[in-house]
Design a protein around this motif. Structure first.
Motif, PDB file in Angstrom:
ATOM      1  N   SER A  74     -10.358  -4.910 -13.420  1.00 44.33           N
ATOM      2  CA  SER A  74      -9.556  -5.133 -11.868  1.00 44.33           C
ATOM      3  C   SER A  74      -8.790  -6.558 -12.826  1.00 44.33           C
ATOM      4  CB  SER A  74     -10.434  -5.547 -11.353  1.00 44.33           C
ATOM      5  OG  SER A  74      -9.395  -5.946 -10.445  1.00 44.33           O
ATOM      6  N   THR A  75      -7.823  -6.023 -12.241  1.00 39.37           N
ATOM      7  CA  THR A  75      -6.454  -7.669 -11.848  1.00 39.37           C
ATOM      8  C   THR A  75      -6.023  -7.365 -10.611  1.00 39.37           C
ATOM      9  OG1 THR A  75      -5.531  -6.696 -13.504  1.00 39.37           O
ATOM     10  CG2 THR A  75      -4.034  -8.122 -12.063  1.00 39.37           C
ATOM     11  N   ARG A  76      -5.698  -6.465  -9.968  1.00 34.19           N
ATOM     12  CA  ARG A  76      -5.234  -7.118  -8.113  1.00 34.19           C
ATOM     13  C   ARG A  76      -6.859  -6.734  -7.410  1.00 34.19           C
ATOM     14  NH1 ARG A  76      -1.670  -4.392 -10.702  1.00 34.19           N
ATOM     15  NH2 ARG A  76      -3.498  -3.259 -12.154  1.00 34.19           N
ATOM     16  N   THR A  77      -7.455  -6.245  -7.867  1.00 33.65           N
ATOM     17  CA  THR A  77      -8.859  -6.884  -6.407  1.00 33.65           C
ATOM     18  C   THR A  77      -9.637  -7.850  -6.690  1.00 33.65           C
ATOM     19  OG1 THR A  77      -9.134  -3.954  -6.880  1.00 33.65           O
ATOM     20  CG2 THR A  77     -10.992  -4.871  -5.220  1.00 33.65           C
ATOM     21  N   ARG A 126     -17.812  -4.151  -8.094  1.00 35.14           N
ATOM     22  CA  ARG A 126     -17.491  -3.087  -8.297  1.00 35.14           C
ATOM     23  C   ARG A 126     -18.040  -2.777  -9.312  1.00 35.14           C
ATOM     24  NH1 ARG A 126     -10.949  -2.627 -10.455  1.00 35.14           N
ATOM     25  NH2 ARG A 126     -10.629  -1.913  -8.241  1.00 35.14           N
ATOM     26  N   HIS A 156     -13.288   3.180  -2.559  1.00 41.22           N
ATOM     27  CA  HIS A 156     -12.758   1.974  -2.606  1.00 41.22           C
ATOM     28  C   HIS A 156     -12.351   1.792  -1.737  1.00 41.22           C
ATOM     29  CE1 HIS A 156     -10.749  -1.474  -4.532  1.00 41.22           C
ATOM     30  NE2 HIS A 156     -10.054  -0.965  -5.305  1.00 41.22           N
ATOM     31  N   GLN A 159      -9.774  -1.134  -0.994  1.00 35.46           N
ATOM     32  CA  GLN A 159      -7.220  -0.521  -0.934  1.00 35.46           C
ATOM     33  C   GLN A 159      -7.607   0.299   0.069  1.00 35.46           C
ATOM     34  OE1 GLN A 159      -5.719  -0.960  -4.386  1.00 35.46           O
ATOM     35  NE2 GLN A 159      -4.144  -0.299  -2.569  1.00 35.46           N
ATOM     36  N   PRO A 289      -1.533   1.786  -5.999  1.00 29.59           N
ATOM     37  CA  PRO A 289      -2.820   1.258  -5.240  1.00 29.59           C
ATOM     38  C   PRO A 289      -2.667   0.445  -6.920  1.00 29.59           C
ATOM     39  CG  PRO A 289      -3.358   2.946  -6.085  1.00 29.59           C
ATOM     40  CD  PRO A 289      -1.935   3.463  -5.541  1.00 29.59           C
ATOM     41  N   GLY A 290      -1.949   0.402  -7.680  1.00 33.89           N
ATOM     42  CA  GLY A 290      -1.825  -0.174  -8.759  1.00 33.89           C
ATOM     43  C   GLY A 290      -3.332   0.344  -9.624  1.00 33.89           C
TER      44      GLY A 290
HETATM   45  N1   CP Z   1      -6.412  -1.553  -6.610  1.00 29.99           N
HETATM   46  C1   CP Z   1      -7.138  -1.816  -7.608  1.00 29.99           C
HETATM   47  O1   CP Z   1      -8.338  -1.574  -7.627  1.00 29.99           O
HETATM   48  O2   CP Z   1      -6.595  -2.044  -8.624  1.00 29.99           O
HETATM   49  P1   CP Z   1      -7.595  -2.853 -10.124  1.00 29.99           P
HETATM   50  O3   CP Z   1      -8.047  -1.641 -11.133  1.00 29.99           O
HETATM   51  O4   CP Z   1      -6.294  -3.913 -10.315  1.00 29.99           O
HETATM   52  O5   CP Z   1      -7.969  -4.377  -9.290  1.00 29.99           O
END
Ligand code: CP
Length: 337
Positions: A74-77, A126, A156, A159, A289-290
């Motif tokens: 994961s980056t964002r979450t 996660r 999610h 998200q 969401p990326g």
């Molecule tokens: N949107 C999202 O869950 O991105 P990550 O996998 O980077 O957390």
């Protein structure tokens, strides 16, 4: 994981998510939460912005210990959860899964119990297994909260709530158009997407009547009709006159082999391009969401274009995660009384 939609729905329904007063005890999914509860999360998230739209700090999690367990990349979450925890004044611990005893065969339950013995008040998890967060919620003591940061194909929820907050801030408040008058299209790999499932559920609960999913049949889950959405295999027809277009990544990692024979053919047939965005309402929002695969599900010019709110989604993620964790901690405090 290839559990059926039915099995996953049953898991969701049995989740011990709410405290007896209807407050959040764990945050495992948006399913089972009603409109007022989703609106309360949006309102709480909005309270973390000052008059100029900047995020504020509070002490709502002061003295609490939150542990982040990311068994999947994961980056964002992960980063926005940590940013949110620090803005709430929590003590934050990140378990380095790659160097943890999970690699020596320790079970999820044993890992959880050992970390709980270190005085954790909340776990953010996660996991690639659908149902992992629900399982953990049944294994912790009543004064510990579990927050689902994404489990397999299943859910999610944060998200989904940051997506709802983005639609609320960028569309509902700016155009005075309520959720129930919006038309929202979700394009891409619906079948393997936990974001699609949680978004469809949250949109429906908030009253959106026209929810469209756009994908080739092979990327649609069996039984998609039960979500009460309109299904399109033709993207030009699917995005026509919509207020919001949400793009999704092809989730190759979920089945272990490439889902598409040709990414360029997929882009031609399903890519979110400038000409397709032009078919939607003027100033329709483009969301994702990326992580994005530019040139596969979305054109770079759209991802970076004037209608894109993709980076605003990321910022909204901090506010939503602050809201959910503060509300869950309050729920845990109620459990102690
Ligand atoms: N949107 C999202 O869950 O991105 P990550 O996998 O980077 O957390």
């Amino acid at each position: 994981m290839t559990t059926s939609i039915e099995t996953r729905l049953n898991q969701k329904m049995s989740a011990p998510q709410l405290a007896s007063d209807g407050g959040i005890r764990h945050f495992l999914g948006v399913e089972g939460l009603n409109k007022a509860q989703l609106e309360a999360i949006i309102d709480k998230a909005m309270s973390y912005f000052d008059d100029s739209g900047r995020l504020i700090n509070t002490d709502e999690l002061s003295g609490k210990t939150v542990m982040n367990l990311f068994f999947e990349n994961s980056t964002r979450t992960r980063t926005t959860f940590e940013a949110a925890q620090k803005r709430l004044g929590a003590n934050v611990l990140n378990l380095d899964i790659a160097r943890s005893s999970t690699n020596k065969g320790e079970t999820l339950r044993d890992t959880l119990w050992n970390l709980e013995a270190m005085s954790a008040d909340m776990f953010v998890v996660r996991h690639s297994a659908s149902g992992a967060a629900h399982f953990m919620a049944t294994e912790v003591t009543p004064n510990v909260a579990i927050i689902n940061a994404g489990d397999g194909w299943h859910a999610h929820p944060t998200q989904a709530m940051l997506d709802m907050l983005t639609i609320y801030r960028e569309l509902v408040t700016k155009t005075n158009k309520p959720f129930d008058e919006l038309s929202v299209a979700i394009v891409g790999d619906i079948k393997h997407s936990r974001v699609a499932r949680s978004d469809m559920s949250a949109l429906k609960t908030l009253g959106v009547k026209d929810i469209r999913v756009i994908a080739p049949r092979t990327l649609l889950p069996k039984g998609i009709e039960r979500y009460g959405v309109n299904v399109f295999e033709n993207i030009d027809q699917g995005v026509a006159d919509t207020d919001v277009i949400i793009g999704l990544r092809i989730q190759n990692e979920r089945i272990g082999s490439p889902l598409l024979p040709s990414t360029s053919e997929y882009f031609k047939a399903y890519g979110i391009t400038e000409s397709r965005v032009a078919l939607a309402k003027p100033n329709a929002l483009v969301m994702h969401p990326g992580p994005m695969n530019r040139g596969v599900e979305i054109a770079s010019s759209v991802a970076d274009g004037a209608q894109s709110v993709i980076l605003k989604q990321v910022n909204n993620g901090i506010a939503v995660r602050m809201a959910v964790m503060a509300m869950a901690m309050r729920g845990q405090e109620l459990m102690r009384v």
